[in-house]
Design a protein around this motif. Structure first.
Motif, short mmCIF file in Angstrom:
data_model
loop_
_atom_site.label_atom_id
_atom_site.label_comp_id
_atom_site.label_asym_id
_atom_site.label_seq_id
_atom_site.Cartn_x
_atom_site.Cartn_y
_atom_site.Cartn_z
N GLY A 31 107.99 61.81 -28.60
CA GLY A 31 107.23 62.30 -30.21
C GLY A 31 106.07 63.08 -29.23
N TYR A 32 105.77 63.06 -27.89
CA TYR A 32 104.08 63.53 -27.82
C TYR A 32 104.18 65.27 -27.89
CZ TYR A 32 102.97 58.90 -25.90
OH TYR A 32 102.96 57.35 -25.55
N PRO A 33 103.47 66.18 -28.39
CA PRO A 33 103.53 66.86 -28.64
C PRO A 33 103.35 67.56 -27.26
CG PRO A 33 100.98 66.64 -28.40
CD PRO A 33 102.42 65.19 -28.52
N THR A 34 103.98 69.22 -27.45
CA THR A 34 104.02 70.12 -26.39
C THR A 34 102.93 70.89 -26.36
OG1 THR A 34 104.96 71.89 -27.59
CG2 THR A 34 106.21 70.84 -26.39
N TRP A 35 102.23 72.01 -25.18
CA TRP A 35 100.96 72.53 -25.75
C TRP A 35 100.67 73.07 -26.89
CZ3 TRP A 35 96.33 72.36 -23.38
CH2 TRP A 35 96.01 71.63 -22.81
N ALA A 36 101.47 74.15 -26.97
CA ALA A 36 101.96 74.96 -28.37
C ALA A 36 101.41 74.19 -29.72
CB ALA A 36 102.85 75.90 -28.47
N GLN A 37 102.46 73.13 -29.66
CA GLN A 37 101.39 72.34 -30.56
C GLN A 37 100.45 70.90 -30.71
OE1 GLN A 37 104.95 69.33 -29.96
NE2 GLN A 37 106.30 70.41 -31.54
N LEU A 38 100.11 71.55 -29.51
CA LEU A 38 98.52 70.63 -29.45
C LEU A 38 97.65 71.17 -29.55
CD1 LEU A 38 96.03 68.34 -28.39
CD2 LEU A 38 97.01 69.46 -26.47
N ILE A 39 97.69 72.91 -29.56
CA ILE A 39 97.37 73.80 -29.81
C ILE A 39 97.08 73.61 -31.38
CG2 ILE A 39 96.49 76.06 -29.65
CD1 ILE A 39 95.73 74.44 -27.17
N GLU A 40 98.51 74.18 -31.61
CA GLU A 40 98.24 74.38 -32.83
C GLU A 40 97.43 73.07 -34.31
OE1 GLU A 40 98.11 76.01 -36.59
OE2 GLU A 40 99.02 77.31 -34.31
N LYS A 41 97.64 72.26 -33.78
CA LYS A 41 96.36 70.70 -34.38
C LYS A 41 95.73 70.70 -34.10
CE LYS A 41 98.04 66.58 -35.43
NZ LYS A 41 98.49 66.56 -36.76
N LEU A 42 94.89 71.31 -32.61
CA LEU A 42 93.00 71.34 -32.60
C LEU A 42 92.79 72.63 -33.29
CD1 LEU A 42 93.84 71.29 -28.38
CD2 LEU A 42 92.86 69.30 -31.00
N ALA A 43 93.75 73.69 -33.91
CA ALA A 43 93.19 75.18 -34.54
C ALA A 43 93.22 74.27 -36.05
CB ALA A 43 94.59 76.35 -34.64
N ALA A 75 92.51 75.42 -25.28
CA ALA A 75 91.92 74.04 -25.67
C ALA A 75 90.37 73.57 -25.96
CB ALA A 75 92.66 72.88 -24.47
N GLN A 76 90.40 74.36 -24.69
CA GLN A 76 88.46 74.40 -24.13
C GLN A 76 87.30 75.25 -25.36
OE1 GLN A 76 86.44 72.87 -21.37
NE2 GLN A 76 85.37 72.92 -23.05
N ILE A 77 87.69 76.08 -26.39
CA ILE A 77 87.44 76.38 -26.89
C ILE A 77 87.23 75.84 -28.21
CG2 ILE A 77 87.13 77.99 -28.96
CD1 ILE A 77 88.64 80.03 -25.93
N PHE A 78 88.31 75.02 -28.55
CA PHE A 78 88.23 73.86 -30.03
C PHE A 78 87.71 72.38 -28.99
CE2 PHE A 78 92.97 76.50 -31.17
CZ PHE A 78 91.65 77.07 -31.70
N ALA A 79 87.54 72.07 -28.19
CA ALA A 79 86.22 70.55 -27.65
C ALA A 79 85.43 70.91 -27.76
CB ALA A 79 87.33 70.93 -26.45
N ASP A 80 84.97 72.41 -27.44
CA ASP A 80 83.94 72.70 -27.74
C ASP A 80 83.20 73.01 -29.20
OD1 ASP A 80 83.07 73.19 -24.95
OD2 ASP A 80 83.42 75.19 -25.04
N ALA A 81 84.18 73.92 -30.02
CA ALA A 81 83.96 73.65 -31.69
C ALA A 81 84.23 72.13 -32.33
CB ALA A 81 84.80 74.65 -32.11
N LEU A 82 84.70 72.05 -31.94
CA LEU A 82 85.23 69.46 -32.35
C LEU A 82 83.81 68.85 -31.98
CD1 LEU A 82 89.07 70.25 -32.46
CD2 LEU A 82 87.45 70.17 -33.95
N GLY A 83 83.56 69.04 -30.95
CA GLY A 83 82.74 67.98 -30.22
C GLY A 83 83.22 66.14 -30.41
N SER A 84 83.00 65.76 -30.82
CA SER A 84 84.10 64.35 -30.60
C SER A 84 85.05 63.89 -31.05
CB SER A 84 82.45 62.71 -30.44
OG SER A 84 82.36 63.55 -32.26
N ASP A 85 84.79 65.12 -31.77
CA ASP A 85 86.60 64.75 -32.73
C ASP A 85 87.47 64.85 -31.79
OD1 ASP A 85 85.22 64.23 -34.87
OD2 ASP A 85 85.19 66.31 -36.63
N ILE A 89 90.94 63.31 -31.71
CA ILE A 89 92.21 64.10 -31.72
C ILE A 89 93.62 63.93 -30.42
CG2 ILE A 89 93.28 66.17 -31.85
CD1 ILE A 89 91.61 66.43 -33.28
N LEU A 90 92.67 63.55 -29.29
CA LEU A 90 93.81 63.46 -27.96
C LEU A 90 94.29 61.84 -28.44
CD1 LEU A 90 91.94 65.24 -25.18
CD2 LEU A 90 93.72 66.13 -26.59
#
Length: 166
Positions: A31-43, A75-85, A89-90
């Protein structure tokens, strides 16, 4: 070819010094995400927080473009945009699951000395843990723990470890 590779694997496993390297395929069934699924969730979460564009380098870039970049860069770009969120999510996506997964149990029943993984989830640790005793694990970015692990790598008395290589 497959028979030859299988024979070599069996010979290597008999040495009791073989390391397994696993990626997302090992834990997707859990039930854990693939990289593509994680990137989509972060997006999706980034869109909800900041809209359709994020700040990157010296300008703005659309989230659609970010999702097509290298997974680690995205993931790094989304991490920067999301901050502590981002960390919340992770934690949610890679938190422990309470289910038994036969494929993972089969994998850890093989006589690999240690398990190296690019995954963030605790599936291997859970499968390798004995009642009342957790399986040792470490992340390679912990220099002291990584150095000790590598120095003791061939020591037969060293307990099996899960090593997160991310």
């Amino acid at each position: 070819e497959n028979r030859s590779a299988f024979g070599k694997l069996i010979s290597a496993l008999r040495t009791d010094q073989t390391l397994a390297f696993t990626g997302a395929g090992a834990s997707v069934a859990a039930g854990y995400p693939t990289w593509a699924q994680l990137i989509e969730k972060l997006a999706q979460k980034t869109r909800e927080k900041v809209g359709d564009e994020v700040r990157w380098s010296e300008g703005d870039i659309s989230i659609e473009v970010v999702t097509r970049l290298d997974f680690l860069v995205a993931a790094q770009i989304f991490a920067d945009a999301l901050g502590s969120d981002y960390h919340a999510i992770l934690r949610h996506e890679f938190g422990p699951k309470n289910d038994f997964f036969p494929d993972i149990q089969t994998l850890v029943s093989l006589p690999f000395r240690h398990f190296l993984t690019s995954n963030y989830d605790p599936t291997l640790e859970s499968a390798l843990s004995e009642p009342g005793q957790n399986c040792p694990y470490l992340c390679l970015h912990d220099n002291k723990a990584a150095a000790k692990f590598l120095c003791d790598l061939t020591a037969r008395q060293q307990q099996r470890h899960v090593v997160h290589v991310h």
